[in-house]
Scaffold this motif. Sequence first.
Motif, mmCIF file in Angstrom:
data_model
loop_
_atom_site.group_PDB
_atom_site.id
_atom_site.type_symbol
_atom_site.label_atom_id
_atom_site.label_comp_id
_atom_site.label_asym_id
_atom_site.label_seq_id
_atom_site.Cartn_x
_atom_site.Cartn_y
_atom_site.Cartn_z
ATOM 1 N N GLY H 4 0.744 -1.443 0.632
ATOM 2 C CA GLY H 4 0.032 0.119 -0.564
ATOM 3 C C GLY H 4 1.246 1.350 -0.459
ATOM 4 N N ILE H 5 2.295 1.217 0.350
ATOM 5 C CA ILE H 5 3.011 2.446 -0.013
ATOM 6 C C ILE H 5 4.140 2.130 -1.285
ATOM 7 C CG2 ILE H 5 5.083 3.470 0.898
ATOM 8 C CD1 ILE H 5 3.709 2.548 3.698
ATOM 9 N N TYR H 10 14.899 8.223 -1.387
ATOM 10 C CA TYR H 10 15.426 9.056 -0.023
ATOM 11 C C TYR H 10 16.730 9.207 -0.883
ATOM 12 C CZ TYR H 10 18.709 9.355 3.967
ATOM 13 O OH TYR H 10 19.477 9.491 5.238
ATOM 14 N N SER H 13 21.619 10.654 -0.017
ATOM 15 C CA SER H 13 22.633 10.023 -0.342
ATOM 16 C C SER H 13 22.590 9.665 -1.333
ATOM 17 C CB SER H 13 23.156 8.676 0.672
ATOM 18 O OG SER H 13 22.162 7.921 0.055
ATOM 19 N N LYS H 14 22.046 10.194 -2.418
ATOM 20 C CA LYS H 14 21.873 10.328 -4.334
ATOM 21 C C LYS H 14 22.334 11.607 -4.078
ATOM 22 C CE LYS H 14 19.208 6.613 -4.022
ATOM 23 N NZ LYS H 14 18.381 6.653 -2.596
ATOM 24 N N GLN H 18 22.455 11.159 -10.170
ATOM 25 C CA GLN H 18 21.265 9.600 -9.721
ATOM 26 C C GLN H 18 20.279 9.392 -10.108
ATOM 27 O OE1 GLN H 18 23.422 8.664 -6.228
ATOM 28 N NE2 GLN H 18 24.093 6.763 -7.023
ATOM 29 N N ARG H 37 14.504 14.334 1.087
ATOM 30 C CA ARG H 37 15.436 15.445 1.961
ATOM 31 C C ARG H 37 16.418 15.302 0.746
ATOM 32 N NH1 ARG H 37 18.168 13.480 7.128
ATOM 33 N NH2 ARG H 37 15.833 13.059 8.012
ATOM 34 N N ASN H 188 11.159 7.292 13.582
ATOM 35 C CA ASN H 188 12.750 7.540 13.569
ATOM 36 C C ASN H 188 12.898 9.213 13.541
ATOM 37 O OD1 ASN H 188 15.612 7.730 13.928
ATOM 38 N ND2 ASN H 188 15.444 6.721 12.001
ATOM 39 N N ASP H 190 13.408 12.874 12.817
ATOM 40 C CA ASP H 190 13.170 13.398 11.400
ATOM 41 C C ASP H 190 12.458 13.102 10.492
ATOM 42 O OD1 ASP H 190 14.250 16.365 12.865
ATOM 43 O OD2 ASP H 190 16.030 15.271 12.208
ATOM 44 N N ASN H 191 11.545 12.093 11.149
ATOM 45 C CA ASN H 191 11.309 10.888 10.080
ATOM 46 C C ASN H 191 10.288 11.139 9.875
ATOM 47 O OD1 ASN H 191 11.227 9.073 7.968
ATOM 48 N ND2 ASN H 191 11.383 7.136 9.408
ATOM 49 N N PHE H 193 8.291 10.760 6.750
ATOM 50 C CA PHE H 193 7.843 10.428 6.476
ATOM 51 C C PHE H 193 7.269 8.931 6.340
ATOM 52 C CE2 PHE H 193 9.119 6.454 3.599
ATOM 53 C CZ PHE H 193 8.967 6.433 2.497
ATOM 54 N N GLY H 194 8.099 8.697 7.306
ATOM 55 C CA GLY H 194 7.646 7.002 8.089
ATOM 56 C C GLY H 194 6.296 7.698 9.071
ATOM 57 N N CYS H 197 3.598 7.364 6.547
ATOM 58 C CA CYS H 197 3.238 6.422 6.306
ATOM 59 C C CYS H 197 2.044 5.414 7.368
ATOM 60 C CB CYS H 197 4.165 5.516 5.573
ATOM 61 S SG CYS H 197 5.038 6.041 4.668
#
Lengths: 218, 218, 218, 218, 218, 218, 218, 218
Positions: H4-5, H10, H13-14, H18, H37, H188, H190-191, H193-194, H197
Amino acid sequence: LRTGIPEVIYGESKSAAQIVAIAKTFLQQQALFLATRIDPEKANHIRKSCPEITYHTRARMLSCNLQEPDPTRVHGNILILCAGTSDIPVAEEAKITAQALGNPVSTHYDAGVAGLHRLFSQQEAITAASVIIVVAGMEGALPSVVSGICSCPVVAVPTSIGYGTSFGGITALLGMLNSCAPGLAVVNIDNGFGAACHASAINRKNRPESLQDSGSTV
Amino acid sequence: LRTGIPEVIYGESKSAAQIVAIAKTFLQQQALFLATRIDPEKANHIRKSCPEITYHTRARMLSCNLQEPDPTRVHGNILILCAGTSDIPVAEEAKITAQALGNPVSTHYDAGVAGLHRLFSQQEAITAASVIIVVAGMEGALPSVVSGICSCPVVAVPTSIGYGTSFGGITALLGMLNSCAPGLAVVNIDNGFGAACHASAINRKNRPESLQDSGSTV
Amino acid sequence: LRTGIPEVIYGESKSAAQIVAIAKTFLQQQALFLATRIDPEKANHIRKSCPEITYHTRARMLSCNLQEPDPTRVHGNILILCAGTSDIPVAEEAKITAQALGNPVSTHYDAGVAGLHRLFSQQEAITAASVIIVVAGMEGALPSVVSGICSCPVVAVPTSIGYGTSFGGITALLGMLNSCAPGLAVVNIDNGFGAACHASAINRKNRPESLQDSGSTV
Amino acid sequence: LRTGIPEVIYGESKSAAQIVAIAKTFLQQQALFLATRIDPEKANHIRKSCPEITYHTRARMLSCNLQEPDPTRVHGNILILCAGTSDIPVAEEAKITAQALGNPVSTHYDAGVAGLHRLFSQQEAITAASVIIVVAGMEGALPSVVSGICSCPVVAVPTSIGYGTSFGGITALLGMLNSCAPGLAVVNIDNGFGAACHASAINRKNRPESLQDSGSTV
Amino acid sequence: LRTGIPEVIYGESKSAAQIVAIAKTFLQQQALFLATRIDPEKANHIRKSCPEITYHTRARMLSCNLQEPDPTRVHGNILILCAGTSDIPVAEEAKITAQALGNPVSTHYDAGVAGLHRLFSQQEAITAASVIIVVAGMEGALPSVVSGICSCPVVAVPTSIGYGTSFGGITALLGMLNSCAPGLAVVNIDNGFGAACHASAINRKNRPESLQDSGSTV
Amino acid sequence: LRTGIPEVIYGESKSAAQIVAIAKTFLQQQALFLATRIDPEKANHIRKSCPEITYHTRARMLSCNLQEPDPTRVHGNILILCAGTSDIPVAEEAKITAQALGNPVSTHYDAGVAGLHRLFSQQEAITAASVIIVVAGMEGALPSVVSGICSCPVVAVPTSIGYGTSFGGITALLGMLNSCAPGLAVVNIDNGFGAACHASAINRKNRPESLQDSGSTV
Amino acid sequence: LRTGIPEVIYGESKSAAQIVAIAKTFLQQQALFLATRIDPEKANHIRKSCPEITYHTRARMLSCNLQEPDPTRVHGNILILCAGTSDIPVAEEAKITAQALGNPVSTHYDAGVAGLHRLFSQQEAITAASVIIVVAGMEGALPSVVSGICSCPVVAVPTSIGYGTSFGGITALLGMLNSCAPGLAVVNIDNGFGAACHASAINRKNRPESLQDSGSTV
Amino acid sequence: LRTGIPEVIYGESKSAAQIVAIAKTFLQQQALFLATRIDPEKANHIRKSCPEITYHTRARMLSCNLQEPDPTRVHGNILILCAGTSDIPVAEEAKITAQALGNPVSTHYDAGVAGLHRLFSQQEAITAASVIIVVAGMEGALPSVVSGICSCPVVAVPTSIGYGTSFGGITALLGMLNSCAPGLAVVNIDNGFGAACHASAINRKNRPESLQDSGSTV
Ligand SMILES: Nc1ncnc2c1ncn2[C@@H]1O[C@H](COP(=O)(O)O)[C@@H](O)[C@H]1O
Ligand SMILES: Nc1ncnc2c1ncn2[C@@H]1O[C@H](COP(=O)(O)O)[C@@H](O)[C@H]1O
Ligand SMILES: Nc1ncnc2c1ncn2[C@@H]1O[C@H](COP(=O)(O)O)[C@@H](O)[C@H]1O
Ligand SMILES: Nc1ncnc2c1ncn2[C@@H]1O[C@H](COP(=O)(O)O)[C@@H](O)[C@H]1O
Ligand SMILES: [Mg+2]
Ligand SMILES: [Mg+2]
Ligand SMILES: [Mg+2]
Ligand SMILES: [Mg+2]
Ligand SMILES: [Mg+2]
Ligand SMILES: [Mg+2]
Ligand SMILES: [Mg+2]
Ligand SMILES: [Mg+2]
């Protein structure tokens, strides 16, 4: 045994009654029974119900249906080193486990970093070994020194021996993770069992049959 | 100099201008001037205003009015050991400080635990030393090994060299505090200066005059 | 005795039976026997088998065959300071060890930072000492203050005394490592034994004979 | 002002533009404007839009509409002590804040534990103070010593000054929390602002009017 | 009593015999005797030798020769708040100490953050207090909320109540140090005694006589 | 090469000039040259002086005089697994190192725990491998799952990828050390180099000649 | 019940007598009585005074006046998963709590990450669940895997099971917070109670009446 | 979309290149593209190659192909609360994510614990919400207070805002895990996003079709 390692009972958080129940299942199937972290009192209780089980006092382990090592299935000898009296229980846990997994094992339990002659007197055994497990508490420097005088894989096991800033083995663990000797691999504090599993996987000549015969669905 | 140690400037959190101002006071009195943790750029700025100051690049220190060591006032030689390139700045901070405090100093900067022959080749210098300062990063095991082959006092300096679980020198520090070699004493991470002060107090033959002459009220 | 320090038994992780076995070997050779971290009950058990062994209650140590200090072999006096009742066991471990290693020792166990007059009243003993061991728990500030009023080497021992954020001595240890008094050297938490070994190496006038006579191969 | 403390802007995580917007609201109402943790560059940007704002360089604060202290509303003087150059920014943050909250403030910025005579020379000011704020980094021992020679409330502020195991001020904080001097109260690392707010609440003679006049529903 | 705080015995690491010995000295001089962190069993032993000593069960303290508070020497009332059953021992340690130091004290022990109506029902007592001590475990949020509805100084005491990541009070301590309510001051975990000393210094109207009369040499 | 592992340069704390100097020595002897943790800019500088050196961008390594793997000297294939883009640099450091040490290597870089089908699609390669290196950041659960579906030794490498409570790789490291899959061995955070050294020692068929030929004095 | 969750007694830091007193109040009002973290001995004492109370041995909880779940008020079933024997007490605390809050609950207590077939055999129950609570110790990887094969909300509970670097559940907690499976939410170590409260709030169809009927003043 | 997600990038680190490569794949399939981020500079680079992508400045996110929320598929409204300017980026990350997952979202960004009237003025929105996400830094007390005045599920997000002992969000995280308000679930640091969800899984009325239609093999 898809992974080549039989199920081993973690005894710490189980009652004697729970362990007896589990053991009975293994014994009925005449399968290898192995349990770690069993204190003497709990061992006594369990052996009253299952007298065929052996208690390895120094290793604090229970076993039954141990099989003879088969030298055609391993590369060679596993050598276990530690510095002194206090680290012996963890070294012995590694020894009993490695033997139960079919490996010939030799040990040398008096090799401290502050008196290196005791280590160097073992150079022959060190050179001959197929894998070396080094068990050390306090500052955990022994594995680095051993790694510098051998070419086989070295597995380091930190122990919780020490006081103050030894932090129950964290200092030894950190020392091992930051070893200047390249290639040391490390397991959890006091985890002689895990070190023996890794060493045994290294020493095993052929993969377990089940894996070779079949595609092994998950 | 009630404690036998002159005031030394901690450069890290001071601007070039602040350090010049302090230095001028010392220089006017022709007193020993010593400053630690000065990066090259800051050193350049300072030396423009005070060209008589020397910059010790590897030690990242400034000095002026250094005096010749007086062998009649010390017990012997301070030996400084470390394992490699990365630890040299801290070892050099110890060296310049120890010299500024009047000690003859010798150094050996290539003695790693994973290749002990490089250390053992220095046994003569080790036996001859009055005090030994051992500088080490990563797992910090070198001081334990040195302590096992000498009888003089050993001072251990952890360095911030390493990555991951070296935690900026904490792992080396913990290793040293938990050494199985009895009698190791330890200073703060990267504190070559402090190690030299301790070693110098050990090596000093007579107490500073001020203390001997007077009752020294606080 | 290549390092000048005899083997001392770490009693914490050994049973009474194990210690008796070790002690018997020492006693047969009439060698100095010393063991640390022995609780009263364990001491009782051991002294039943070896009545010639002395138990030092406050130091929690066992000893036998202690020799008289020989003043011609040391520079002077080791002074041991602490703040109060709770730190005394660690201070006493340092005292018994230092004496066993041949040093004259004096002590002052009532010198807290929050009432500095009690410390200042000891200025004479402080000025006279050859080395000072300062034992402190909680915030561990005493060694800094002592270092500021003496010129001899100071060895700081953090103790595990305190509660809450004293973290079993970590706070005291950190305070000592970050002392604004240059030259403090530190040992592990509660390690009176180690501090005495370091202080004794400082105080020893001549190197141990074995080291002076021979090249001492490893 | 239900709590007696006006709203103060925390500048660290705000852009110059955001702060200008907030400041304009305060300035229009001719209310006290105070902002902490402003670096010089950000201050410059802000003062271009709001030239009536003052930048306190050492305190890294902005202010506008500061009022004269009214001695009839306070018990006495707030004394601020620190050991040296590096702690001054935090001490100054406390000073500007305490003044803005209506308190007379005196300061002494050269009182280190390793040279106690510099502290003892201030005994008169210490005895006269109504509240004392002590700012210290590294081992953070100064507040303990001050507490031992005064009877007024002492507020301790740890600073992030130091390196290695000073852990950005944690060592100083822990030292203060574990002080052997009873009655020390502590604020967050580098929180000169908070210390001044606490000291000001202590020093305030009458409660803020709004609280006295009304029942103050939430 | 140079600092205005009498010597108080820290009972945790002392035997009943040691405490009796100390108590006898105080009782002979008819001085205030106060001891903290005494478990019931130890208290029983002590009271057998010194029946005139009172045991405060909830505070786990011993006292003798407590004096009546003298209202002319204090600014007002100290209010002590906590959230529930588990924090009461620490709150009571603060209460007995504050009373022993001459302060009138009121308490409210049922004010949790998750049910704020219980706190708001105490607004009158909060507004009337001269100082407020807030005791809280687990997340330690209560002091922030209290600070937001009062103007007097607030002292926060974290307790070791909780499990898992409460880390024996560290979480509560950190919450208090990072309070968004400006001016909170904090003491060590479970340190009701220290909070009362700080609150008492705040509440004291005149300095102790000894300090006013003389120059008070150290 | 007593330990079977050639000297590899740790590039992080060395300047381009220092590395060029070291490289020149290796190149003159036509020996294998390998350096880790070289950022692109430093690589550029070095390759201007030593154009025969190759820069492995993703691995951030320099190499020269790499030799062809000799299949008669190894047991089989080293398989390297990781979950995604961010872990690739560490996986590539392991790959280049393992190849430089003479091992055939295969890789699969898209195997995350939250979508296990991507891992299970590699079952054949997993079953065929001689050793498996599993690289993982964040929660570090991948090695546990891999260990459960293979019988060869597994080496786990935690990476510093993540944010907040990933603590620069500590969370991944801890997860791996506490794996419920017996026999996992772990190296330092981001230490692809060390994992490859361990895997290579496992995969090597015969011991290095120097060790077999001679007694290898220390 | 403004928040939809009745008051539940935290038993850990309360005596049997204190709990009996509280229980009596609930029983008189015939209200739901629920208490967590009650060891068997304390339960025995309490049940002597209040025999109508039930003790849930595995959950270590007491209850009285539990009501039948009303399926019209919830969305569906709460599924509770854990890996084995050691985690069961925490899983059972979640189960009893969730049932007491009116939810139908199903459990599966044999789903370890190192043998994923045991988890996959539960796919049907996983797909059918309304909320899933996953309880795991050691490395805490199970919730990530579960999250990857379901679409309902997942609540993760770390347990304190493990040794060495499991740090009493911190490792499991960190693993869960850093899960690569988006949307995991986490509660405190061993907090089965809290997980059930969160799951129950998710599963509740209508808000509690008190909230719907009135504006609910604070 | 078994869980469902949708897959979310993220960005930390890209490289821009990329991310552009990944984005192009999503855009070709006209699938929802979401990346977290992303700093403004990286966003600029990416939008040069993919101008159809939107940059959400405050949330630091990129999106494309966002769909309109479908009210028939959700239970109600997600409310997002935070205390001030500094926490807004994390709150906005939660908002954009929740909207992209099909939820109606409302926000209130000015609700601090030290001034509770600002929170209580939102009681109506709080009572109406289906799920509440509470974002807080520093001491992290806001979620506890919110939980006490609502009955819907509350998800807490600690932020890295603060200094000194805020430890980059650890203090806020610990406060939330130890909340005295039962049923808080945490993600977590600063999360945002989580949290979105998890909240979205709670708010979703029907399971994703793929899961309902098929047995969903792994
Ligand atoms: N209290 C102590 N703290 C640190 N090291 C000690 C202590 N007591 C003895 N030792 C050292 O521990 C070693 C003996 O350890 P063991 O062989 O386990 O008895 C010797 O090297 C001693 O120097
Ligand atoms: N340096 C500081 N340290 C701690 N709190 C501060 C500081 N400066 C301002 N504050 C507080 O932070 C709050 C303002 O935060 P903000 O709304 O983000 O500007 C006010 O309650 C101030 O009292
Ligand atoms: N990335 C790395 N991580 C850990 N050890 C390394 C790494 N690269 C090189 N080394 C080891 O570091 C040592 C070289 O250190 P140095 O003399 O400082 O270049 C050699 O023993 C290498 O085996
Ligand atoms: N095992 C538990 N873990 C966390 N909170 C709990 C637990 N058991 C009860 N509580 C909560 O603790 C509070 C009761 O605390 P007390 O008043 O000390 O009994 C109630 O708000 C409960 O919701
Ligand atoms: Mg080797
Ligand atoms: Mg030695
Ligand atoms: Mg001195
Ligand atoms: Mg005082
Ligand atoms: Mg207030
Ligand atoms: Mg396996
Ligand atoms: Mg899912
Ligand atoms: Mg609620």
